[in-house]
Design a protein around this motif. Structure first.
Motif, PDB file in Angstrom:
ATOM      1  N   GLU A   9       0.820  -1.216   0.000  1.00  0.00           N
ATOM      2  CA  GLU A   9       0.000   0.000   0.000  1.00  0.00           C
ATOM      3  C   GLU A   9       0.852   1.263   0.000  1.00  0.00           C
ATOM      4  N   GLN A  13       1.754   3.700  -6.564  1.00  0.00           N
ATOM      5  CA  GLN A  13       0.639   2.995  -7.172  1.00  0.00           C
ATOM      6  C   GLN A  13       0.576   3.357  -8.662  1.00  0.00           C
ATOM      7  N   SER A  17      -5.655   4.504 -14.248  1.00  0.00           N
ATOM      8  CA  SER A  17      -5.677   5.908 -14.700  1.00  0.00           C
ATOM      9  C   SER A  17      -4.321   6.325 -15.263  1.00  0.00           C
TER      10      SER A  17
ATOM     11  N   LYS B   8      -5.462   4.029   1.303  1.00  0.00           N
ATOM     12  CA  LYS B   8      -5.633   3.636  -0.106  1.00  0.00           C
ATOM     13  C   LYS B   8      -6.238   4.770  -0.921  1.00  0.00           C
ATOM     14  N   MET B  11      -3.772   7.605  -1.471  1.00  0.00           N
ATOM     15  CA  MET B  11      -2.811   7.267  -2.519  1.00  0.00           C
ATOM     16  C   MET B  11      -3.426   7.439  -3.903  1.00  0.00           C
ATOM     17  N   PHE B  12      -4.689   6.988  -4.014  1.00  0.00           N
ATOM     18  CA  PHE B  12      -5.375   7.098  -5.307  1.00  0.00           C
ATOM     19  C   PHE B  12      -5.566   8.567  -5.697  1.00  0.00           C
ATOM     20  N   GLU B  15      -2.288  10.069  -6.774  1.00  0.00           N
ATOM     21  CA  GLU B  15      -1.974   9.575  -8.120  1.00  0.00           C
ATOM     22  C   GLU B  15      -2.851  10.279  -9.162  1.00  0.00           C
ATOM     23  N   PHE B  16      -4.124  10.413  -8.818  1.00  0.00           N
ATOM     24  CA  PHE B  16      -5.063  11.024  -9.753  1.00  0.00           C
ATOM     25  C   PHE B  16      -4.721  12.495 -10.016  1.00  0.00           C
TER      26      PHE B  16
END
Lengths: 165, 128
Positions: A9, A13, A17, B8, B11-12, B15-16
């Protein structure tokens, strides 16, 4: 939670996308480069077209001036009352090999760029028909030609189509 | 919400945000490239059209027996009536029996092309 899952985690990542982004950006860059290259090539071709047109009209202008000079010369012979044979003699002296006394034809060429030349053939009127205020010849040829010899590259032994060879 | 699911989604989100920013930078660069290509393509097209138009005028002048200034002005006017983006102008000069016409094509005030055509007028411009 196990130690392994926690480490996963925390790492960078790379999700779906990011993959879509890489693909989209790649597409954008490729198409932008292609369209720019194509537009640049089109513009260069347009500029070449302009240049060759300018060269053609430059040659054409010089040929018109030469035509005027020849007509003035012919009118001068008649004014002086030189006579047909004397006129031909004078034309032979002035134009040398470019004057064909039998056909009564003058040929001249104007050199241009890119190994091209404008070739002009003038059929001179008979002495009695030469007058002031008109063109005293008929333009038989006004043509762009290659001034350089065309050389065929025969370094490769290409089959000529015959089975005997 | 558990601690792991918050991490999580963080992190997303990071990243986005990175993806969107990178995409915005690349897209702006590529769009400027597309715009440049469009401008260049239009410029090339105008240049080709102006050369073809100027050539037409030059050939019309050359085809005339004894071209006069009003006749040449008529050709230019007719051509300008057809073309929308290109304006043609022509200056004539007569040096004895040689008529020299300088044909210029403009898009607004910017010069696209210039051609000079010469024609020999055997009767010195006198009407028969």
């Amino acid at each position: 939670m196990s130690k392994r899952e926690t480490e996963k985690e925390r790492g960078v990542q790379i999700g779906i996308s990011s993959l879509i982004l890489v693909f989209t950006v790649l597409c954008l860059v490729v198409f932008a480069t292609l369209s720019l290259a194509s537009a640049k090539a089109d513009y260069n071709l347009a500029e070449k077209n302009l240049k060759s047109t300018k060269v053609y009209y430059d040659m054409d202008g010089q040929a018109e001036e030469k035509k005027a000079e020849i007509n003035r010369l012919l009118i001068g012979f008649v004014r002086e009352g030189a006579g047909a044979s004397e006129m031909k003699k004078e034309l032979s002296v002035s134009f040398g090999e470019n004057f064909d006394a039998e056909k009564n034809m003058i040929e001249y060429s104007i050199d241009g760029e890119n190994g091209q030349q404008l070739v002009v053939n003038l059929k001179i009127f008979d002495y009695g028909d030469i007058k002031e205020g008109q063109e005293n010849f008929e333009v038989q040829r006004w043509q762009i030609q290659n001034s350089e010899e065309y050389e065929i590259d025969e370094s490769l032994s290409v089959w000529g189509g015959s089975l005997d060879e | 919400m558990s601690r792991s699911s918050v991490s999580k989604s963080h992190m997303f989100l990071i990243e986005f945000i990175c993806v969107v920013m990178f995409f915005a930078i690349c897209a702006s660069l590529c769009i400027s490239g597309f715009a440049k290509a469009e401008t260049l393509s239009n410029k090339g097209l105008l240049l080709n059209r102006s050369v073809a138009g100027a050539e037409t005028i030059a050939e019309e002048i050359k085809a005339m027996e004894n071209p006069t200034e009003p006749q040449i002005a008529g050709i230019i006017e007719e051509k300008n009536g057809v073309e929308k983006e290109i304006t043609y102008r022509c200056e004539t000069e007569r040096n004895n029996d040689i008529l020299s016409a300088k044909i210029e094509a403009y898009n607004g005030e910017s010069l696209l092309c210039r051609l000079e055509v010469k024609k020999y007028i055997s009767n010195g411009g006198k009407d028969e």
